[in-house]
Design a protein around this motif. Structure first.
Motif, PDB file in Angstrom:
ATOM      1  N   LYS A   1       0.914  -1.231   0.056  1.00 40.54           N
ATOM      2  CA  LYS A   1      -0.209  -0.055   0.008  1.00 40.54           C
ATOM      3  C   LYS A   1       0.903   1.352  -0.044  1.00 40.54           C
ATOM      4  N   ASP A   2       1.843   1.112   0.970  1.00 38.85           N
ATOM      5  CA  ASP A   2       2.698   2.431   0.980  1.00 38.85           C
ATOM      6  C   ASP A   2       3.263   2.685  -0.526  1.00 38.85           C
ATOM      7  N   GLU A   3       3.898   1.599  -0.916  1.00 39.59           N
ATOM      8  CA  GLU A   3       4.593   1.598  -2.284  1.00 39.59           C
ATOM      9  C   GLU A   3       3.667   2.386  -3.488  1.00 39.59           C
ATOM     10  N   ALA A   4       2.252   1.746  -3.442  1.00 39.30           N
ATOM     11  CA  ALA A   4       1.396   2.201  -4.160  1.00 39.30           C
ATOM     12  C   ALA A   4       1.047   3.707  -4.163  1.00 39.30           C
ATOM     13  N   ASN A   5       1.247   4.436  -2.973  1.00 41.03           N
ATOM     14  CA  ASN A   5       0.913   5.733  -2.669  1.00 41.03           C
ATOM     15  C   ASN A   5       2.140   6.585  -3.475  1.00 41.03           C
ATOM     16  N   ASP A   6       3.241   5.956  -3.420  1.00 41.93           N
ATOM     17  CA  ASP A   6       4.337   6.688  -4.116  1.00 41.93           C
ATOM     18  C   ASP A   6       4.707   6.290  -5.534  1.00 41.93           C
ATOM     19  N   ALA A   7       3.630   5.696  -6.283  1.00 39.94           N
ATOM     20  CA  ALA A   7       3.925   5.111  -7.510  1.00 39.94           C
ATOM     21  C   ALA A   7       4.430   6.104  -8.591  1.00 39.94           C
ATOM     22  N   ASP A   8       3.940   7.365  -8.232  1.00 39.14           N
ATOM     23  CA  ASP A   8       4.513   8.309  -9.455  1.00 39.14           C
ATOM     24  C   ASP A   8       5.885   9.189  -9.127  1.00 39.14           C
ATOM     25  N   ASP A   9       6.599   8.267  -8.309  1.00 41.95           N
ATOM     26  CA  ASP A   9       7.890   8.826  -7.827  1.00 41.95           C
ATOM     27  C   ASP A   9       8.965   8.406  -8.710  1.00 41.95           C
ATOM     28  N   ILE A  10       9.392   9.441  -9.612  1.00 41.13           N
ATOM     29  CA  ILE A  10      10.526   9.038 -10.701  1.00 41.13           C
ATOM     30  C   ILE A  10      11.551  10.401 -10.438  1.00 41.13           C
ATOM     31  N   PHE A  11      12.894   9.583 -10.087  1.00 44.68           N
ATOM     32  CA  PHE A  11      13.705  11.067 -10.025  1.00 44.68           C
ATOM     33  C   PHE A  11      15.099  10.568 -10.711  1.00 44.68           C
ATOM     34  N   LYS A  12      15.991  11.582 -10.796  1.00 46.58           N
ATOM     35  CA  LYS A  12      17.132  11.198 -11.268  1.00 46.58           C
ATOM     36  C   LYS A  12      18.265  11.807 -10.639  1.00 46.58           C
ATOM     37  N   VAL A  13      19.303  10.749 -10.370  1.00 47.43           N
ATOM     38  CA  VAL A  13      20.397  11.297  -9.524  1.00 47.43           C
ATOM     39  C   VAL A  13      21.844  10.915 -10.560  1.00 47.43           C
ATOM     40  N   GLY A  14      22.449  12.014 -10.945  1.00 46.72           N
ATOM     41  CA  GLY A  14      23.665  11.755 -11.849  1.00 46.72           C
ATOM     42  C   GLY A  14      23.172  11.074 -13.093  1.00 46.72           C
ATOM     43  N   ASP A  15      23.659  10.046 -13.349  1.00 50.39           N
ATOM     44  CA  ASP A  15      23.498   9.163 -14.477  1.00 50.39           C
ATOM     45  C   ASP A  15      22.348   8.015 -14.193  1.00 50.39           C
ATOM     46  N   ILE A  16      21.625   8.069 -12.934  1.00 45.42           N
ATOM     47  CA  ILE A  16      20.892   7.016 -12.646  1.00 45.42           C
ATOM     48  C   ILE A  16      19.436   7.687 -12.464  1.00 45.42           C
ATOM     49  N   VAL A  17      18.580   6.971 -13.098  1.00 49.92           N
ATOM     50  CA  VAL A  17      17.187   6.894 -13.022  1.00 49.92           C
ATOM     51  C   VAL A  17      16.496   6.093 -12.375  1.00 49.92           C
ATOM     52  N   ILE A  18      15.696   6.620 -11.113  1.00 47.33           N
ATOM     53  CA  ILE A  18      14.863   5.664 -10.331  1.00 47.33           C
ATOM     54  C   ILE A  18      13.481   5.842 -10.602  1.00 47.33           C
ATOM     55  N   ASN A  19      13.076   4.740 -10.873  1.00 49.07           N
ATOM     56  CA  ASN A  19      11.268   4.811 -11.317  1.00 49.07           C
ATOM     57  C   ASN A  19      10.763   3.841 -10.382  1.00 49.07           C
ATOM     58  N   ARG A  20      10.162   4.322  -9.030  1.00 54.74           N
ATOM     59  CA  ARG A  20       9.470   3.697  -8.062  1.00 54.74           C
ATOM     60  C   ARG A  20       8.189   3.182  -8.475  1.00 54.74           C
ATOM     61  N   GLU A  21       7.478   3.495  -9.518  1.00 57.37           N
ATOM     62  CA  GLU A  21       6.272   3.114 -10.265  1.00 57.37           C
ATOM     63  C   GLU A  21       6.628   1.720 -10.586  1.00 57.37           C
TER      64      GLU A  21
ATOM     65  N   LYS B   1      20.846   2.987 -15.825  1.00 50.97           N
ATOM     66  CA  LYS B   1      21.958   3.610 -15.572  1.00 50.97           C
ATOM     67  C   LYS B   1      22.648   3.780 -16.988  1.00 50.97           C
ATOM     68  N   ASN B   2      22.810   4.893 -17.403  1.00 51.01           N
ATOM     69  CA  ASN B   2      23.721   5.098 -18.796  1.00 51.01           C
ATOM     70  C   ASN B   2      22.699   4.350 -19.910  1.00 51.01           C
ATOM     71  N   GLY B   3      21.249   4.727 -19.589  1.00 51.12           N
ATOM     72  CA  GLY B   3      20.533   3.942 -20.698  1.00 51.12           C
ATOM     73  C   GLY B   3      20.256   2.516 -20.470  1.00 51.12           C
ATOM     74  N   ASN B   4      20.990   1.828 -19.458  1.00 52.95           N
ATOM     75  CA  ASN B   4      20.792   0.365 -19.454  1.00 52.95           C
ATOM     76  C   ASN B   4      20.132   0.341 -17.966  1.00 52.95           C
ATOM     77  N   GLU B   5      18.976  -0.652 -18.144  1.00 55.38           N
ATOM     78  CA  GLU B   5      18.344  -1.077 -16.921  1.00 55.38           C
ATOM     79  C   GLU B   5      19.046  -2.378 -16.236  1.00 55.38           C
ATOM     80  N   ILE B   6      18.923  -1.940 -14.687  1.00 55.12           N
ATOM     81  CA  ILE B   6      19.544  -2.689 -13.993  1.00 55.12           C
ATOM     82  C   ILE B   6      18.647  -3.365 -13.119  1.00 55.12           C
ATOM     83  N   ILE B   7      18.408  -4.738 -12.782  1.00 54.02           N
ATOM     84  CA  ILE B   7      17.468  -5.525 -12.159  1.00 54.02           C
ATOM     85  C   ILE B   7      17.804  -5.707 -10.847  1.00 54.02           C
TER      86      ILE B   7
END
Length: 228
Positions: free
Chosen positions: A127-147, A153-159
């Motif tokens: 439930k908590d994660e669903a409330n933050d589902a639209d939270d997308i942010f970038k730090v340096g060359d890293i993009v974090i998509n909580r949704e 990172k650098n265009g490559n997805e890291i699992i």
């Protein structure tokens, strides 16, 4: 999400454990499925797509560690919570479990009511994660998509397994800020879950391997920070 829609898979080779835990979880209104070994658990997890899997560690045919690793490789189970339920409380078992991609670790014997409370605490995270589902942010060359629980990172997805992702998201939310170990445990694992002292260290080591050694700094006796 209503309780009747939440699916829980319980995997244990002890019939008494399956019966007692199933009874108490079903009494709470959850859908409960059972399996008597890891191999059967993997098959049922793929078919049922549970929200939570409770795995024993020591089982015939396939143990809980291997079962967890296989489940984490399935795309349709990437957001499934996995917790171990086992009589083994040694640190090395906990480390092996978290390395395999587990979210939590519960030591038995445990009273049914206490287990139900821990299950509720775990499911609250969905439930908590669903409330933050639209939270997308970038730090340096890293993009974090909580949704979508994605890291680019650098265009490559890291699992990343769930806990590694949540730890990364926490540390990158305030680059250069030192997060104390107790704060990390509280934010990522929650107050109601007891984990071994090496839990954070194991997850940091994994993140260093996948994201980059230089991004994660240890502040001795205090905690960790993310640096660009």
């Amino acid at each position: 999400m209503k309780k009747k829609d939440i699916k829980i898979l319980l995997v244990d080779d002890e019939p008494d454990i399956l019966e007692i835990i199933s009874y108490n979880l079903e009494a709470e209104g959850y859908q409960v499925f059972t399996a008597k070994n890891g191999q059967e658990g993997v098959v049922k997890a793929k078919k049922k797509k549970p929200h939570l899997v409770i795995l024993d560690v020591m089982m015939p045919e396939m143990d809980g560690i291997e079962a967890c690793e296989q489940m984490r490789k399935m795309p349709n189970l990437e957001n499934t919570l996995i917790t171990f339920l086992t009589a083994r409380g040694e640190d090395y078992s906990q480390v092996a479990g978290f390395d395999a991609g587990a979210d939590d670790y519960i030591t038995k014997p445990i009273k049914p009511k206490v287990l139900v409370s821990k299950v509720k605490a775990l499911l609250r995270r969905l439930k908590d994660e669903a409330n933050d589902a639209d939270d997308i942010f970038k730090v340096g060359d890293i993009v974090i998509n909580r949704e979508e629980y994605k890291v680019i990172k650098n265009g490559n997805e890291i699992i990343l397994p769930r806990k590694e992702f949540e730890l990364l998201a926490l540390l990158t939310s305030k680059p250069s800020k030192v997060f104390r170990r107790e704060v990390i445990l509280d934010k990522v694992w929650g107050n109601e879950v007891v984990v071994g002292g090496r839990t954070i260290d194991v997850h940091i080591r994994k993140l260093r391997e996948k994201i980059g050694e230089d991004h994660f700094k240890t502040v001795k006796g205090v905690g960790y920070k993310f640096v660009l």
